[in-house]
Every structure is written in C-alpha cells, then in structure tokens.
Enzyme design. Structure first.
Site, PDB file in Angstrom:
ATOM      1  N   ASP A   7       4.209  10.580  29.924  1.00 59.08           N
ATOM      2  CA  ASP A   7       3.701  11.811  29.322  1.00 59.08           C
ATOM      3  C   ASP A   7       4.773  12.237  28.322  1.00 59.08           C
ATOM      4  OD1 ASP A   7       2.122  14.115  28.876  1.00 59.08           O
ATOM      5  OD2 ASP A   7       3.384  15.254  30.258  1.00 59.08           O
ATOM      6  N   GLU A  68       0.343   8.724  26.955  1.00 61.55           N
ATOM      7  CA  GLU A  68      -0.645   9.714  26.532  1.00 61.55           C
ATOM      8  C   GLU A  68      -0.801   9.666  25.021  1.00 61.55           C
ATOM      9  OE1 GLU A  68      -1.109  13.824  28.276  1.00 61.55           O
ATOM     10  OE2 GLU A  68      -0.316  14.316  26.295  1.00 61.55           O
ATOM     11  N   ASP A 141       4.707  17.706  33.847  1.00 65.36           N
ATOM     12  CA  ASP A 141       4.895  16.478  33.064  1.00 65.36           C
ATOM     13  C   ASP A 141       4.971  15.258  33.983  1.00 65.36           C
ATOM     14  OD1 ASP A 141       5.658  17.873  30.316  1.00 65.36           O
ATOM     15  OD2 ASP A 141       6.821  18.819  31.909  1.00 65.36           O
TER      16      ASP A 141
END
Length: 191
Positions: A7, A68, A141
C-alpha cells in the site's frame, strides 16, 4: 503462493505478505509499515522506502507483488509521493524477476469484504478475520497491504492464466511468422 502486498505512501508504506491459494486457508507471513519523516529530504525518503521494501523482499521471498494502483486525487503532492512509492515497489520486484500486479482500492476492498466501497474499518475487520489474527493490523496502511495480498492470491491466479494464454498466442504467432520468413528466404512462395 506467497504474495507481498504494498500500500504505497511516502510517509507510511504498508507491506503485508500472505501465503495461500484460492479456496484454501490464508496465512499471514508478515505485516509492517515502512515509515519516513515528512521533514526529511524527499530523495532520502524515497531511498528509505526502497531500502525497506527491498530488505523485506529479500527476507520474505514472495512469489508475486501486488501494488495498489494509484488513482487521481485532488492533492497532487500526495498522489505524486504515492506514485513514486508504488514505482519503487514495482522496480524492486522487477529487479528480482517477480511478477507485479496492480489492484485498485475498490478491487482489494471487494475481494476481502464483498463491497468495493467498504470503509477502512470494514477492511481491517475482514482482513483480521480472514487471516485469523488475534489483533487487527495497525495502522490502516498495514491492513490495506494485507488486503492487496489477499486480493491477489484470490484473483491473481486467474489473471496469471490469462496472461500466460495471451503470451502463448503471441509466441505461436511469432513462430508462424518466423517459419513464413524462413520459407521465403529459402525461395519458397509465401502467401
């Protein structure tokens, strides 16, 4: 399959590693956050993220990396830092010959909660449940990185089969073209 989910973020870059297969129980191998200080020089922050991600890749040896997909935000400065961190993760994986997949936040949310618009609390609860964790991964996160890894374990196999099928068709077309050119160079007629 062991998947590292990333992430990306310049201040907090979540990293989660999950092992499993579609239809099988998932197991968390690792979760952490690579952090940098907002007051630090930008280049040094990127170097810290690179060093952290590469050390984890070398230690944990994932089979694939799921990052991501960066999407447009109103804050250009934020999206630039996020994109740079994503690029670092992709480059580190490429250097190691690891396949990289990009998943949108909605795809990861839908994979773990069934709802592409789930909030962070729902994602964290489901990641905790799916991985049978005693405590929820923090900060968000970290949970998001695990969600990306889970998403890839569950969806990545199908994606990889599609890519292999496309490559197979491309390779077959290339072989046919080489054969056609070889016949042509030998003086045979080519149609």
């Amino acid at each position: 399959m062991r998947v590292m989910g990333v992430d990306p973020g310049l201040t907090r870059c979540g990293v989660g590693v999950v092992e499993g297969a579609p239809g099988k129980r998932l197991h968390m191998v690792h979760v952490s956050v690579v952090r940098t200080d907002a007051d630090e020089d930008h280049a040094l922050r990127l170097l810290a993220i690179q060093t952290g991600i590469e050390a984890l890749m070398d230690e944990l040896r994932p089979d694939a990396v799921a990052v991501e997909r960066v999407f447009a935000q109103h804050n250009v400065r934020t999206v630039m830092g996020t994109a740079q961190a994503a690029g670092i993760a992709m480059l580190a994986a490429a250097r190691r010959g690891l396949p990289v997949a990009l998943h949108t936040p909605s795809e990861a949310k839908a994979a773990v909660t069934g709802n592409g618009r789930a909030d962070k609390a729902q994602v964290t609860r489901m990641v905790t449940r799916l991985l049978s964790l005693e405590t929820a991964p923090r900060p968000a996160d970290a949970a998001d990185a695990l969600a990306l890894a889970i998403c890839h374990v569950w969806r990545g196999g199908a994606q990889q089969r599609l890519v292999r099928a496309r490559l197979s068709r491309i390779e077959e077309a290339a072989r046919a073209e080489r054969a056609r050119l070889a016949a042509r160079s030998r003086g045979g007629s080519v149609q």
